[in-house]
Design a protein around this motif. Structure first.
Motif, PDB file in Angstrom:
ATOM      1  N   TRP A  10       3.191  -4.377  18.769  1.00 17.95           N
ATOM      2  CA  TRP A  10       2.933  -5.698  18.469  1.00 17.95           C
ATOM      3  C   TRP A  10       2.396  -6.076  17.529  1.00 17.95           C
ATOM      4  CZ3 TRP A  10       4.580  -9.158  21.851  1.00 17.95           C
ATOM      5  CH2 TRP A  10       4.097 -10.848  21.518  1.00 17.95           C
ATOM      6  N   ARG A  11       1.426  -5.756  16.870  1.00 16.16           N
ATOM      7  CA  ARG A  11       0.959  -5.508  15.787  1.00 16.16           C
ATOM      8  C   ARG A  11       1.380  -5.232  14.202  1.00 16.16           C
ATOM      9  NH1 ARG A  11      -3.229  -9.529  16.018  1.00 16.16           N
ATOM     10  NH2 ARG A  11      -4.229  -8.397  14.708  1.00 16.16           N
ATOM     11  N   LEU A  12       2.051  -4.236  13.539  1.00 15.09           N
ATOM     12  CA  LEU A  12       1.898  -3.653  13.235  1.00 15.09           C
ATOM     13  C   LEU A  12       3.664  -3.993  12.497  1.00 15.09           C
ATOM     14  CD1 LEU A  12       0.608  -1.767  11.227  1.00 15.09           C
ATOM     15  CD2 LEU A  12       1.596  -0.211  12.769  1.00 15.09           C
ATOM     16  N   SER A  13       3.748  -4.102  11.502  1.00 12.08           N
ATOM     17  CA  SER A  13       5.387  -4.129  10.693  1.00 12.08           C
ATOM     18  C   SER A  13       5.454  -3.425   9.951  1.00 12.08           C
ATOM     19  CB  SER A  13       5.591  -6.042   9.771  1.00 12.08           C
ATOM     20  OG  SER A  13       4.087  -5.577   9.332  1.00 12.08           O
ATOM     21  N   ASP A  14       4.356  -2.183   9.421  1.00 18.54           N
ATOM     22  CA  ASP A  14       5.208  -1.316   8.698  1.00 18.54           C
ATOM     23  C   ASP A  14       6.060  -0.261   9.607  1.00 18.54           C
ATOM     24  OD1 ASP A  14       5.103   0.316   6.616  1.00 18.54           O
ATOM     25  OD2 ASP A  14       3.579   1.220   6.715  1.00 18.54           O
ATOM     26  N   PRO A  15       7.115   0.303   9.004  1.00 14.05           N
ATOM     27  CA  PRO A  15       7.733   0.978   9.956  1.00 14.05           C
ATOM     28  C   PRO A  15       6.697   2.280  10.216  1.00 14.05           C
ATOM     29  CG  PRO A  15       9.314  -0.035   9.281  1.00 14.05           C
ATOM     30  CD  PRO A  15       7.692  -0.940   8.731  1.00 14.05           C
ATOM     31  N   ASP A  16       7.197   2.552   8.802  1.00 10.37           N
ATOM     32  CA  ASP A  16       6.360   4.479   9.044  1.00 10.37           C
ATOM     33  C   ASP A  16       4.600   4.225   9.185  1.00 10.37           C
ATOM     34  OD1 ASP A  16       6.809   6.888   7.775  1.00 10.37           O
ATOM     35  OD2 ASP A  16       5.001   6.585   6.281  1.00 10.37           O
ATOM     36  N   ALA A  17       3.848   3.352   9.663  1.00 12.20           N
ATOM     37  CA  ALA A  17       2.642   3.882  10.138  1.00 12.20           C
ATOM     38  C   ALA A  17       2.582   3.588  11.670  1.00 12.20           C
ATOM     39  CB  ALA A  17       1.788   2.342   9.427  1.00 12.20           C
TER      40      ALA A  17
END
Length: 79
Positions: A32-39
């Motif tokens: 829900w919160r993360l937008s960095d695909p690698d992380a």
């Protein structure tokens, strides 16, 4: 044949289910919160791996006590 407390232990089941639910909530929060695909990929995979480990430990709990009984029987009676 009587079961030992560890094999039918209610709190082991409660702990395993609660930890799996918390890990699943962590996966949901990360998605829900993360937008960095690698992380997102690595954190999500880590929490899914934690769920797999928790389920494996829960399922192996009864088996471990059986292994301990077999090892004790193989050693023979104590003097």
């Amino acid at each position: 044949m009587s079961q030992t407390v560890e094999v039918r232990w209610l709190w082991r089941r409660i702990y395993a289910c609660a930890a799996t639910l918390l890990n699943s909530a962590g996966v949901a929060a990360i998605i829900w919160r993360l937008s960095d695909p690698d992380a997102l990929k690595w954190l999500g995979l880590s929490l899914v791996g934690a769920n797999v480990v928790m389920a494996t430990l829960y399922l192996a709990g009864a088996t471990v006590t059986d292994w301990a009984k077999l090892a004790a029987a193989a050693r023979g009676p104590r003097d």
